[in-house]
Scaffold this active site. Sequence first.
Site, PDB file in Angstrom:
ATOM      1  N   HIS A 392      85.136  28.114  26.573  1.00 13.69           N
ATOM      2  CA  HIS A 392      86.466  28.570  26.176  1.00 13.69           C
ATOM      3  C   HIS A 392      87.401  27.389  25.976  1.00 13.69           C
ATOM      4  O   HIS A 392      88.204  27.381  25.058  1.00 13.69           O
ATOM      5  CB  HIS A 392      87.064  29.484  27.249  1.00 13.69           C
ATOM      6  CG  HIS A 392      86.135  30.562  27.694  1.00 13.69           C
ATOM      7  ND1 HIS A 392      86.406  31.393  28.734  1.00 13.69           N
ATOM      8  CD2 HIS A 392      84.934  30.940  27.219  1.00 13.69           C
ATOM      9  CE1 HIS A 392      85.414  32.229  28.891  1.00 13.69           C
ATOM     10  NE2 HIS A 392      84.505  31.962  27.992  1.00 13.69           N
ATOM     11  N   CYS A 705      81.218  32.900   5.606  1.00 18.26           N
ATOM     12  CA  CYS A 705      82.130  32.328   6.602  1.00 18.26           C
ATOM     13  C   CYS A 705      81.414  31.494   7.673  1.00 18.26           C
ATOM     14  O   CYS A 705      82.001  31.162   8.693  1.00 18.26           O
ATOM     15  CB  CYS A 705      82.949  33.428   7.263  1.00 18.26           C
ATOM     16  SG  CYS A 705      81.944  34.657   8.110  1.00 18.26           S
TER      17      CYS A 705
HETATM   18  C1  PEP Z   1      78.077  33.196  11.701  1.00 17.03           C
HETATM   19  O1  PEP Z   1      77.183  33.634  12.406  1.00 17.03           O
HETATM   20  O2  PEP Z   1      77.884  32.506  10.673  1.00 17.03           O
HETATM   21  C2  PEP Z   1      79.489  33.481  12.027  1.00 17.03           C
HETATM   22  C3  PEP Z   1      80.460  33.126  11.220  1.00 17.03           C
HETATM   23  O3  PEP Z   1      79.748  34.061  13.228  1.00 17.03           O
HETATM   24  P1  PEP Z   1      79.745  33.258  14.616  1.00 17.03           P
HETATM   25  O4  PEP Z   1      79.569  31.799  14.309  1.00 17.03           O
HETATM   26  O5  PEP Z   1      81.030  33.583  15.272  1.00 17.03           O
HETATM   27  O6  PEP Z   1      78.554  33.860  15.290  1.00 17.03           O
END
Ligand code: PEP
Length: 778
Positions: A392, A705
Amino acid sequence: MTDREPKKERRTPAQSWRGTADARPTSPTEPALRVFMRRLREILDEGGDGQARLDKIVLQISGLMVAEVCSIYFKRQDGSLELFATEGLNPDAVHRTLLKRGEGLVGRCAELGIAINEPDAQKHPAFSYRPETGEEIYHSLLAVPIMRGGVALGVIVVQNKTLRVYSEEDVDVLQAATMVIAEQILSGAVAGVGTAVELSKSLAAVIKGEVLSEGIALGHIVLHEPRVAVTNLLADDPQAEHARLETAHERLSETIEDMLRQEVLSSAGAHREVLEAYQMFASDKGWLRRMRAAVDEGLTAEAAVERVHNVTRAQMLRQNDPFWRERLRDLDDLSDRLLRILAGRTSAAEDLSALPEDAILVARTMGPAELLDYDRAKLRGLVIEDSSGQSHVAIVARALGIAGVGGAHRIIERVSTGDSAIVDAETGEVHLRPSPEVIQAYSDRVRFRARRQQRYQSLRDSPPVTTDGVRIELNINAGLLVDVPHLDEAGADGIGLFRTELQFMVAPSLPRFEAQVEMYRKVLDAAGGKRVVFRALDIGGDKALPYVRHPAEDNPALGWRALRLLIDRSALLRLQVRALLKAAEGRELSVMLPMVSVAAEVDHVRAMIERERAWLKAHGSSGPATLRLGAMIEVPAILYDLDGLMRRVDFVSVGSNDLMQFLFAADRGNPRVGGRYDVLSAPGLRALQSIVNAGIRCGVPVTLCGEIAGRPLEGMALLGLGFRSLSMSPASIGPAKAMIRSVDATRVAARLEEMMTRSGIDIRAGLKKLAEVDGVEL
Ligand code: PEP
Ligand code: MG
């Protein structure tokens, strides 16, 4: 009884006194241990060189404990142990015998910070035989670490020829001796010895950890909650010390109860569970009883806290159970708090005003709220002994833009407040007391980074359009309210991924409905009309909430996490959905579901959202003006039902971090396998291409993303595959824009198509070459 069975010899220190002529109790009531410590102190206070005094100490201890050998080892800068004094071993071995870090039982004692009591040490697999010492005739061994502030400075060892099991009292005697010796060494009273220990705190050194938050920081060390050094060991007035201990202990209990009552985050930075564990410890009768007993023996209240801390710590370290290992932190923290109360300092807050302008904070562990307590304007860097990029505090450090390194093993024992340091959170290195040349090199790098930032800044208002006229939508990833201003600073189009779980992770308890509504409303307000895509809670796996019980799993990444957990814990999801619907009243609301594995899961959630919408309407709330429901593509199975998924959603976003780890069966958090595959290879690229194509076929917007969106070369490949929307960390927007504005997407698409159809081609190298020829800014 066989030869191999240890002969149990039990002597108490009081019985053992008979064996020594010069250290007899001065009065019948004076505790033996106190007399012994006083005698040690007298020896250390005597004139003469340090070596002579150490020689007297080992003689004194061997006499007291009826041990044939007593030796003292001190730690050197490289972690090895040097024999500094001995009674019983070959005197020629002094300053010649060196044990490597962790070598033999003595090395193990220092490394683990625990006492080792072996009736037949030579039979122990870890025993390391040194012929120059002549120790082959000794069987039993008791080694006790010389600890200071949880750090081993050296080891005292006693040995006997017989197979002796040393008693608890024997351990107590050695513990007492270690306290006096540690105090004297650190005050520099034993010349020549202090240098070996202190040397490690004066030379340049590099510690390797892992990057928590990218950046480079030059500055001066500030220890987070520095330990109170206990210098006064022997009490003049035991009654007064008892009173001080009781008052301090009461005060400690009150503070913890206060924190629990108010669930304050500010200075404690702890979650309810942690506070409850503290409370359990603080009210533990055994802890207080042991401290009282130490005061009875003649120690000051501070020395009693330190002594019980060292002994309890050693006992807990012997437990293999991870539960007890975790409790060790509570014990360390509580002892520190008690020492601060005794020293008249109730919190670290008063030190905050003395923060230098270029502070590099060094902590053993740290909660996110504790970091937020410091003045951001003065913080340059953060180094934590125990922390990973998923922690965190790392999330908060990234949000605040502080260069951070975690996993900096044993850094605390090697630094002092005020030391100069450089945090290189590009490589994960921390340079302690760097030379002028190293400082110069890093100053150049910092200037270079600043120039680059300026260049990106100048692109802020230029649109991300490729040289062949394709407008790319650039969004940022965020997770805390402090991230949202980056939206405007970076000149991004919106927030493509708002990781709602981060707000939950830094909260001490499950945020209630009103708190959630306020949180989401603030985010929407701060985004000023730009689109925000809220991802439903993505917890489980490596993201645990302290207040949500989670079963242990063999494969957490494949386990009960994200949407699977939300579907089972529907109350959690319902509460979040209701809060989002309410917060977005009259505005657009975009909600995205993490880790959809089967298209039908979307129907389940959509039905639930509609029920919540109806409920809110029935209760007088108009709800959002428009609602968009999206799915993250992270599970490979869904690649084979893209049309089924797209029919059910308003948009999709590729979570390439997870999708690639599952596609290549390589744990994203494991450096041994994480870097083994290349996303820029035909299998990875084809998977991504199939998603773009399905989006075009079904008329559903597609974005990506994951981390690769923010890497210019990978981003260039994504444009070639047909991606027209990306979401990335705010710091990556500048480099991505520079790449986009210098690339011809049509040419990349053609080159990529050609390379993907030919087997065995190094696509990464091919793309680099193209970028070079075309002058693409990477
Ligand atoms: C991913 O898995 O690419 C994503 C954006 O989610 P996180 O990194 O939060 O698992
Ligand atoms: Mg993911």
